[in-house]
Design a protein around this motif. Sequence first.
Motif, short mmCIF file in Angstrom:
data_model
loop_
_atom_site.label_atom_id
_atom_site.label_comp_id
_atom_site.label_asym_id
_atom_site.label_seq_id
_atom_site.Cartn_x
_atom_site.Cartn_y
_atom_site.Cartn_z
N SER A 517 0.87 -1.18 0.00
CA SER A 517 0.00 0.00 0.00
C SER A 517 0.91 1.22 0.00
CB SER A 517 -0.93 0.00 1.22
OG SER A 517 -1.85 -1.07 1.15
N ALA A 518 1.46 1.53 -1.17
CA ALA A 518 2.48 2.58 -1.28
C ALA A 518 1.90 3.95 -0.97
CB ALA A 518 3.10 2.56 -2.67
N GLY A 519 0.64 4.19 -1.34
CA GLY A 519 0.02 5.48 -1.06
C GLY A 519 -0.27 5.67 0.42
N ALA A 520 -0.80 4.63 1.06
CA ALA A 520 -1.04 4.69 2.51
C ALA A 520 0.28 4.74 3.25
CB ALA A 520 -1.87 3.49 2.95
N GLY A 521 1.28 4.06 2.72
CA GLY A 521 2.60 4.06 3.36
C GLY A 521 2.81 2.90 4.30
N PHE A 522 2.33 1.71 3.92
CA PHE A 522 2.63 0.52 4.70
C PHE A 522 2.52 -0.72 3.82
CE2 PHE A 522 -1.84 1.63 6.10
CZ PHE A 522 -2.53 0.61 5.43
N VAL A 523 2.99 -1.84 4.35
CA VAL A 523 2.91 -3.13 3.66
C VAL A 523 1.98 -4.02 4.47
CG1 VAL A 523 4.18 -5.21 3.00
CG2 VAL A 523 5.20 -2.96 2.63
N VAL A 524 0.96 -4.55 3.82
CA VAL A 524 -0.02 -5.41 4.50
C VAL A 524 0.45 -6.86 4.43
CG1 VAL A 524 -2.42 -6.18 4.57
CG2 VAL A 524 -1.88 -3.84 3.85
N ALA A 525 0.53 -7.49 5.60
CA ALA A 525 0.87 -8.91 5.69
C ALA A 525 -0.41 -9.67 6.02
CB ALA A 525 1.92 -9.14 6.77
N ILE A 526 -0.90 -10.44 5.08
CA ILE A 526 -2.14 -11.20 5.28
C ILE A 526 -1.78 -12.56 5.86
CG2 ILE A 526 -4.17 -12.18 4.14
CD1 ILE A 526 -4.02 -9.89 2.16
N CYS A 527 -2.32 -12.83 7.05
CA CYS A 527 -1.90 -14.00 7.82
C CYS A 527 -3.07 -14.93 8.09
CB CYS A 527 -1.29 -13.56 9.15
SG CYS A 527 0.12 -12.45 8.97
N GLY A 528 -2.81 -16.22 8.04
CA GLY A 528 -3.85 -17.19 8.32
C GLY A 528 -4.96 -17.15 7.30
N ASP A 529 -6.17 -17.32 7.77
CA ASP A 529 -7.33 -17.40 6.87
C ASP A 529 -8.14 -16.12 6.80
OD1 ASP A 529 -6.77 -20.07 6.29
OD2 ASP A 529 -7.88 -20.78 8.05
N VAL A 530 -7.61 -15.00 7.30
CA VAL A 530 -8.37 -13.76 7.30
C VAL A 530 -8.74 -13.35 5.88
CG1 VAL A 530 -6.39 -12.18 7.18
CG2 VAL A 530 -8.48 -11.44 8.32
N MET A 531 -9.95 -12.80 5.72
CA MET A 531 -10.46 -12.41 4.41
C MET A 531 -10.60 -10.89 4.33
SD MET A 531 -10.96 -15.09 2.55
CE MET A 531 -11.09 -16.87 2.71
N THR A 532 -10.22 -10.31 3.19
CA THR A 532 -10.41 -8.88 3.00
C THR A 532 -11.79 -8.55 2.44
OG1 THR A 532 -9.25 -9.10 0.89
CG2 THR A 532 -7.96 -8.34 2.77
N MET A 533 -12.58 -9.58 2.18
CA MET A 533 -14.01 -9.41 1.91
C MET A 533 -14.74 -10.38 2.84
SD MET A 533 -16.87 -8.42 0.68
CE MET A 533 -16.69 -7.37 -0.77
N PRO A 534 -15.30 -9.88 3.95
CA PRO A 534 -16.00 -10.78 4.88
C PRO A 534 -17.27 -11.34 4.25
CG PRO A 534 -15.54 -8.63 5.88
CD PRO A 534 -15.30 -8.50 4.41
N GLY A 535 -17.82 -12.37 4.87
CA GLY A 535 -19.09 -12.92 4.46
C GLY A 535 -20.16 -12.64 5.51
N LEU A 536 -21.41 -12.80 5.14
CA LEU A 536 -22.51 -12.65 6.09
C LEU A 536 -22.66 -13.93 6.91
CD1 LEU A 536 -25.17 -10.99 3.75
CD2 LEU A 536 -23.93 -9.86 5.61
N PRO A 537 -23.12 -13.82 8.17
CA PRO A 537 -23.34 -15.01 8.98
C PRO A 537 -24.60 -15.77 8.55
CG PRO A 537 -24.07 -13.07 10.16
CD PRO A 537 -23.44 -12.58 8.88
N ARG A 538 -24.83 -16.90 9.18
CA ARG A 538 -26.00 -17.71 8.84
C ARG A 538 -27.30 -16.92 9.00
NH1 ARG A 538 -26.75 -23.18 8.45
NH2 ARG A 538 -24.64 -23.54 9.25
N GLU A 539 -27.38 -16.11 10.05
CA GLU A 539 -28.55 -15.26 10.29
C GLU A 539 -28.11 -13.81 10.39
OE1 GLU A 539 -30.59 -16.70 13.73
OE2 GLU A 539 -31.06 -18.64 12.82
N PRO A 540 -27.93 -13.12 9.27
CA PRO A 540 -27.42 -11.75 9.30
C PRO A 540 -28.38 -10.80 9.99
CG PRO A 540 -28.17 -12.33 7.10
CD PRO A 540 -28.20 -13.59 7.90
N ALA A 541 -27.82 -9.75 10.58
CA ALA A 541 -28.63 -8.73 11.23
C ALA A 541 -29.64 -8.12 10.28
CB ALA A 541 -27.72 -7.64 11.82
N ALA A 542 -29.32 -8.12 8.98
CA ALA A 542 -30.23 -7.55 7.98
C ALA A 542 -31.61 -8.19 8.01
CB ALA A 542 -29.63 -7.69 6.58
N GLU A 543 -31.69 -9.46 8.44
CA GLU A 543 -32.99 -10.13 8.50
C GLU A 543 -33.93 -9.49 9.52
OE1 GLU A 543 -32.32 -14.24 9.27
OE2 GLU A 543 -31.34 -14.62 7.33
N ARG A 544 -33.35 -8.78 10.51
CA ARG A 544 -34.15 -8.20 11.58
C ARG A 544 -34.37 -6.70 11.42
NH1 ARG A 544 -30.37 -11.61 13.68
NH2 ARG A 544 -28.99 -9.92 14.34
#
Length: 557
Positions: A517-544
């Motif tokens: 991320s040259a503009g922000a001024g850092f290097v991102v180290a992606i570790c383990g199974d973390v996702m940069t696009m999360p998913g919705l849970p089985r019962e998302p808050a949007a249902e309520r």
Amino acid sequence: MPTDIEIARAARLKPVTAIAETAGIPEQALNPYGKFIAKVDTAAIPDFDARPNGKLILVTAINPTPAGEGKTTTTVGLGDGLKRIGKNVVIALREPSLGPCFGVKGGAAGGGYAQIVPMEQINLHFTGDFHAITSAHNLLAAMLDNHIYWGNKLDLDARNIALRRVMDMNDRALRATVSSLGGNGNGYPREDGFDITVASEVMAIFCLARDLADLEERLGRIVVGRSRAKQPVTAAELKATGAMTVLLKDALMPNLVQTLEGTPAFVHGGPFANIAHGCNSVIATRAALKLADYVVTEAGFGADLGAEKFFDIKCRKAGLRPDAAVIVATVRALKMHGGAAKEALGQEDLHALQAGLANLARHVENIRKFGVPPIVAINNFTSDSHAEHELIRSFCRNHLGVEAVICRHWAEGGAGTEELAHKVAELAEGGDADFAPLYPDEMPLKDKLETVAREIYGAAGLSLGPRVAARFAELEAAGHGHLPVCVAKTQYSFSADPTLRGAPSGHLVPVRELRLSAGAGFVVAICGDVMTMPGLPREPAAERIHIDAQGQIEGLF
């Protein structure tokens, strides 16, 4: 007790002009968004830059449970508590993302009687900042593909495009896509994908920029991909930065709102701490420091993520010097770290609590490594027992040498944090802070990441595949070795394994990918199974979440 949204709806808000007056902001500096929200043009505040800075207080936390431990609620409650004891205070927070609001958590504007308001607007479209960031990012993506379509003068290699598109919603189906399908008129098909807007480098730049000129210069440094000759291609070379800056011009002004008790609050920017640097904008923090004697801000998730990045990235880049740190802990989270099952967290369990205190201990020790004096805030829940509170207080006092204060701001507002406010003010005024980042700029990138892994996570070191090792060397050779590292990993553990609770030691941190991320001024180290696009849970808050017969929003907390 009424719900958060019922409490927020019943509040009698002051006009934003009155809140601005409290903060010393003249009316000519306000760009109102209705009656209770305004953007602030700091250039219109007389003698603004010449003013001395107030005391900067960071609110961070232990590793949370999935529901969170009330860090934002505590930040708001502490701000109200400082105001109640006569201090001139401004709060500085991040804006909520629509992804978590409609996903797991519902709203993200505090809770109970420690909220920022108008809660519904803040949690939804607010002043449109996230829309502007999304649009600026995707404009760059569109110009990149358009450049390739019209002859590819920069000789971009479609196999080495670094820029992904973004949207402010959790949508796992868009993590990996193929774009430009449908024939010659739609461009050249290539692998693509989406990140959530808060993971965008444009969001990081937005939150670290000093002003509009700095914003545009940083946007120009974004590396969108590589040429066939393996040379980096930037947004400036695509001639996209002028238009991107135009889209972000108004958004860059910080948003002024209020707490339920009328304390001024800037809410601006919103990178996640598990996949980005997790702090509100530098512009808003600096504005608050010029306007108040005390500024209460927060950094996302546990101190291993948010606080480390606040110190090593935001404070390093912006020249900030924090005076104190509040570590939020809850009985229920500590018991979970001690092995208690989620279903049993409401029952007294001193054995599990004792075991879980190792998590708190490591966070306290880590904060001290930056030269910042810590204090522990125990965010009270009705299921807590007196014995559990006393165990935490005794452990903090006798084993960690820090104070732990019981806080009841969720139920009592600022009155529930008066004791904490007095002690935080004493700590900030005590002159014990001697801030320094964890590592120097000149340390090699791999050593920086290893330092964070060993010193903050308790790890034995890193686990690197040959591609990641080669990427470290490539970034060093390209002149990026002076940048800090931004670790993207699970928020639930010191390790990269979300199920590994407490204070694990001796583990390896698996590094999956390095992103510049040259503009922000850092290097991102992606570790383990973390996702940069999360998913919705089985019962998302949007249902309520819905609008009732009276036209009021329900289900948003």
